[in-house]
Design an enzyme around this catalytic site. Structure first.
Site, PDB file in Angstrom:
ATOM      1  N   ASP A  70     -68.307 -44.601  19.017  1.00  0.00           N
ATOM      2  CA  ASP A  70     -67.977 -43.433  19.906  1.00  0.00           C
ATOM      3  C   ASP A  70     -66.540 -43.533  20.372  1.00  0.00           C
ATOM      4  O   ASP A  70     -66.220 -44.609  20.756  1.00  0.00           O
ATOM      5  CB  ASP A  70     -69.030 -43.385  21.127  1.00  0.00           C
ATOM      6  CG  ASP A  70     -68.849 -42.039  21.899  1.00  0.00           C
ATOM      7  OD1 ASP A  70     -69.833 -41.284  21.806  1.00  0.00           O
ATOM      8  OD2 ASP A  70     -67.942 -41.843  22.453  1.00  0.00           O
ATOM      9  N   ASN A  93     -78.815 -36.311  23.244  1.00  0.00           N
ATOM     10  CA  ASN A  93     -78.647 -35.196  24.243  1.00  0.00           C
ATOM     11  C   ASN A  93     -79.017 -34.010  23.520  1.00  0.00           C
ATOM     12  O   ASN A  93     -78.363 -33.743  22.513  1.00  0.00           O
ATOM     13  CB  ASN A  93     -77.221 -35.119  24.616  1.00  0.00           C
ATOM     14  CG  ASN A  93     -77.188 -36.511  25.633  1.00  0.00           C
ATOM     15  OD1 ASN A  93     -78.202 -36.920  26.341  1.00  0.00           O
ATOM     16  ND2 ASN A  93     -76.049 -37.122  25.499  1.00  0.00           N
ATOM     17  N   HIS A 123     -76.657 -36.053  17.065  1.00  0.00           N
ATOM     18  CA  HIS A 123     -76.345 -37.375  16.968  1.00  0.00           C
ATOM     19  C   HIS A 123     -77.112 -38.123  17.884  1.00  0.00           C
ATOM     20  O   HIS A 123     -77.666 -37.664  18.931  1.00  0.00           O
ATOM     21  CB  HIS A 123     -74.888 -37.654  17.337  1.00  0.00           C
ATOM     22  CG  HIS A 123     -74.362 -36.848  18.451  1.00  0.00           C
ATOM     23  ND1 HIS A 123     -74.127 -35.471  18.578  1.00  0.00           N
ATOM     24  CD2 HIS A 123     -74.319 -37.374  19.926  1.00  0.00           C
ATOM     25  CE1 HIS A 123     -74.072 -35.104  20.042  1.00  0.00           C
ATOM     26  NE2 HIS A 123     -74.177 -36.095  20.899  1.00  0.00           N
TER      27      HIS A 123
HETATM   28  P1  AMP Z   1     -73.040 -35.780  23.617  1.00  0.00           P
HETATM   29  O1  AMP Z   1     -72.701 -35.341  25.005  1.00  0.00           O
HETATM   30  O2  AMP Z   1     -74.062 -36.353  23.463  1.00  0.00           O
HETATM   31  O3  AMP Z   1     -72.842 -34.251  22.865  1.00  0.00           O
HETATM   32  O4  AMP Z   1     -71.980 -36.849  22.960  1.00  0.00           O
HETATM   33  C1  AMP Z   1     -70.632 -36.432  22.443  1.00  0.00           C
HETATM   34  C2  AMP Z   1     -70.297 -37.707  22.193  1.00  0.00           C
HETATM   35  O5  AMP Z   1     -69.338 -37.783  21.298  1.00  0.00           O
HETATM   36  C3  AMP Z   1     -69.441 -38.290  23.323  1.00  0.00           C
HETATM   37  O6  AMP Z   1     -69.711 -39.523  23.763  1.00  0.00           O
HETATM   38  C4  AMP Z   1     -67.922 -38.339  22.871  1.00  0.00           C
HETATM   39  O7  AMP Z   1     -67.202 -39.482  23.207  1.00  0.00           O
HETATM   40  C5  AMP Z   1     -68.204 -38.532  21.366  1.00  0.00           C
HETATM   41  N1  AMP Z   1     -67.049 -38.048  20.442  1.00  0.00           N
HETATM   42  C6  AMP Z   1     -66.303 -36.814  20.797  1.00  0.00           C
HETATM   43  N2  AMP Z   1     -65.484 -36.669  19.875  1.00  0.00           N
HETATM   44  C7  AMP Z   1     -65.424 -37.903  19.159  1.00  0.00           C
HETATM   45  C8  AMP Z   1     -64.733 -38.356  17.822  1.00  0.00           C
HETATM   46  N3  AMP Z   1     -63.686 -37.716  17.174  1.00  0.00           N
HETATM   47  N4  AMP Z   1     -64.951 -39.822  17.300  1.00  0.00           N
HETATM   48  C9  AMP Z   1     -66.070 -40.474  17.848  1.00  0.00           C
HETATM   49  N5  AMP Z   1     -66.800 -40.148  18.953  1.00  0.00           N
HETATM   50  C10 AMP Z   1     -66.448 -38.864  19.566  1.00  0.00           C
END
Ligand code: AMP
Ligand code: ZN
Length: 116
Positions: free
Chosen positions: A30, A86, A99
Protein backbone atom coordinates in the site's frame (compact mmCIF):
# COMPACT_ATOMS: atom_id res chain seq x y z
CA UNK A 1 -10.97 -0.64 -17.22
CA UNK A 2 -8.93 2.17 -18.75
CA UNK A 3 -8.90 4.61 -15.85
CA UNK A 4 -8.76 2.20 -12.92
CA UNK A 5 -5.54 2.67 -10.93
CA UNK A 6 -5.40 -0.94 -9.76
CA UNK A 7 -6.00 -2.24 -13.30
CA UNK A 8 -3.02 -0.09 -14.31
CA UNK A 9 -0.92 -1.63 -11.55
CA UNK A 10 -2.06 -5.11 -12.63
CA UNK A 11 -1.04 -4.31 -16.22
CA UNK A 12 2.30 -2.86 -15.11
CA UNK A 13 1.43 0.60 -16.44
CA UNK A 14 2.12 2.38 -13.17
CA UNK A 15 4.75 1.35 -10.65
CA UNK A 16 4.04 -0.61 -7.50
CA UNK A 17 6.12 -2.68 -5.14
CA UNK A 18 4.73 -6.03 -6.23
CA UNK A 19 5.23 -8.94 -3.86
CA UNK A 20 3.27 -11.57 -5.81
CA UNK A 21 1.90 -11.91 -9.30
CA UNK A 22 0.27 -14.84 -11.07
CA UNK A 23 -2.31 -15.26 -13.83
CA UNK A 24 -5.20 -14.16 -11.66
CA UNK A 25 -3.97 -11.79 -8.96
CA UNK A 26 -1.34 -9.31 -7.83
CA UNK A 27 -0.21 -8.28 -4.35
CA UNK A 28 1.66 -5.03 -3.74
CA UNK A 29 2.54 -2.66 -0.92
CA UNK A 30 0.00 0.00 0.00
CA UNK A 31 1.33 3.44 -0.94
CA UNK A 32 0.14 4.92 2.40
CA UNK A 33 0.79 2.14 4.91
CA UNK A 34 -1.22 2.05 8.14
CA UNK A 35 1.09 -0.52 9.75
CA UNK A 36 4.71 -1.71 9.32
CA UNK A 37 3.33 -4.39 6.98
CA UNK A 38 0.50 -3.21 4.72
CA UNK A 39 -0.13 -4.71 1.34
CA UNK A 40 -3.10 -5.22 -0.96
CA UNK A 41 -4.19 -8.35 -2.81
CA UNK A 42 -6.21 -7.67 -5.97
CA UNK A 43 -7.67 -9.74 -8.80
CA UNK A 44 -6.18 -8.90 -12.20
CA UNK A 45 -9.71 -8.84 -13.61
CA UNK A 46 -11.56 -5.63 -12.84
CA UNK A 47 -14.15 -6.36 -10.16
CA UNK A 48 -15.49 -3.17 -8.58
CA UNK A 49 -16.00 -4.45 -5.08
CA UNK A 50 -16.94 -7.43 -2.97
CA UNK A 51 -20.55 -6.31 -3.44
CA UNK A 52 -20.22 -7.35 -7.09
CA UNK A 53 -19.16 -10.91 -6.22
CA UNK A 54 -21.20 -14.05 -5.80
CA UNK A 55 -20.62 -17.78 -5.47
CA UNK A 56 -19.14 -17.95 -8.95
CA UNK A 57 -16.17 -15.93 -7.65
CA UNK A 58 -15.49 -18.30 -4.76
CA UNK A 59 -12.36 -19.86 -6.24
CA UNK A 60 -10.74 -16.51 -7.00
CA UNK A 61 -11.68 -15.01 -3.64
CA UNK A 62 -10.47 -18.13 -1.88
CA UNK A 63 -7.11 -18.00 -3.59
CA UNK A 64 -6.69 -14.29 -2.79
CA UNK A 65 -7.33 -14.97 0.89
CA UNK A 66 -5.28 -18.15 0.92
CA UNK A 67 -2.03 -16.43 -0.12
CA UNK A 68 -2.32 -13.83 2.65
CA UNK A 69 -0.67 -15.90 5.45
CA UNK A 70 2.43 -16.73 3.45
CA UNK A 71 2.82 -13.18 2.14
CA UNK A 72 2.28 -11.75 5.63
CA UNK A 73 5.03 -13.98 7.02
CA UNK A 74 7.36 -13.11 4.16
CA UNK A 75 6.72 -9.39 4.63
CA UNK A 76 7.53 -9.44 8.35
CA UNK A 77 4.30 -10.31 10.15
CA UNK A 78 4.93 -13.83 11.48
CA UNK A 79 2.51 -13.81 14.40
CA UNK A 80 -0.75 -12.84 12.72
CA UNK A 81 -2.22 -9.99 10.76
CA UNK A 82 -5.48 -8.21 10.02
CA UNK A 83 -7.43 -8.51 6.77
CA UNK A 84 -9.87 -5.79 5.72
CA UNK A 85 -12.13 -5.49 2.68
CA UNK A 86 -13.79 -2.08 2.50
CA UNK A 87 -16.91 -2.44 0.41
CA UNK A 88 -18.94 0.31 -1.21
CA UNK A 89 -20.05 3.65 0.19
CA UNK A 90 -21.00 2.28 3.58
CA UNK A 91 -17.70 0.41 3.84
CA UNK A 92 -15.86 3.63 2.85
CA UNK A 93 -14.19 1.99 -0.14
CA UNK A 94 -11.99 4.52 -1.94
CA UNK A 95 -10.57 2.56 -4.85
CA UNK A 96 -13.31 0.73 -6.75
CA UNK A 97 -11.28 -2.32 -7.74
CA UNK A 98 -11.69 -5.14 -5.23
CA UNK A 99 -8.76 -5.43 -2.81
CA UNK A 100 -7.94 -7.21 0.40
CA UNK A 101 -5.87 -5.13 2.83
CA UNK A 102 -3.37 -7.15 4.88
CA UNK A 103 -1.99 -5.25 7.88
CA UNK A 104 0.56 -6.41 10.38
CA UNK A 105 4.10 -6.25 11.59
CA UNK A 106 6.29 -7.74 14.23
CA UNK A 107 4.15 -6.15 16.98
CA UNK A 108 0.36 -5.95 17.53
CA UNK A 109 -1.47 -3.27 15.57
CA UNK A 110 -2.28 -0.43 17.99
CA UNK A 111 -5.85 0.59 18.65
CA UNK A 112 -9.23 -1.09 18.32
CA UNK A 113 -10.53 -2.71 15.16
CA UNK A 114 -12.56 0.41 14.29
CA UNK A 115 -12.70 3.89 15.80
CA UNK A 116 -15.70 4.87 17.89
P1 AMP B 1 -9.83 1.51 0.25
O1 AMP B 1 -10.21 2.68 1.13
O2 AMP B 1 -10.09 0.18 0.89
O3 AMP B 1 -10.44 1.62 -1.12
O4 AMP B 1 -8.26 1.57 0.14
C1 AMP B 1 -7.56 1.97 -0.99
C2 AMP B 1 -6.11 1.84 -0.64
O5 AMP B 1 -5.36 1.93 -1.84
C3 AMP B 1 -5.56 2.90 0.31
O6 AMP B 1 -5.01 2.28 1.47
C4 AMP B 1 -4.50 3.61 -0.52
O7 AMP B 1 -3.37 4.01 0.24
C5 AMP B 1 -4.14 2.56 -1.55
N1 AMP B 1 -3.59 3.06 -2.80
C6 AMP B 1 -4.13 4.02 -3.59
N2 AMP B 1 -3.37 4.21 -4.68
C7 AMP B 1 -2.33 3.35 -4.59
C8 AMP B 1 -1.19 3.06 -5.40
N3 AMP B 1 -0.96 3.71 -6.56
N4 AMP B 1 -0.32 2.11 -4.99
C9 AMP B 1 -0.53 1.44 -3.84
N5 AMP B 1 -1.59 1.66 -3.03
C10 AMP B 1 -2.48 2.60 -3.39
ZN1 ZN C 1 -9.68 -2.11 -12.05
Amino acid sequence: MDNCIFCKIARGEIPARKILEDDDMVAFSDIHPHAPVHFLIIPKRHIESLANCDESDAALLGRMLAVAPRLAREQGSPDGFRTIINTGRVGRQEVYHLHIHVLGGPEPIPGPMVGR
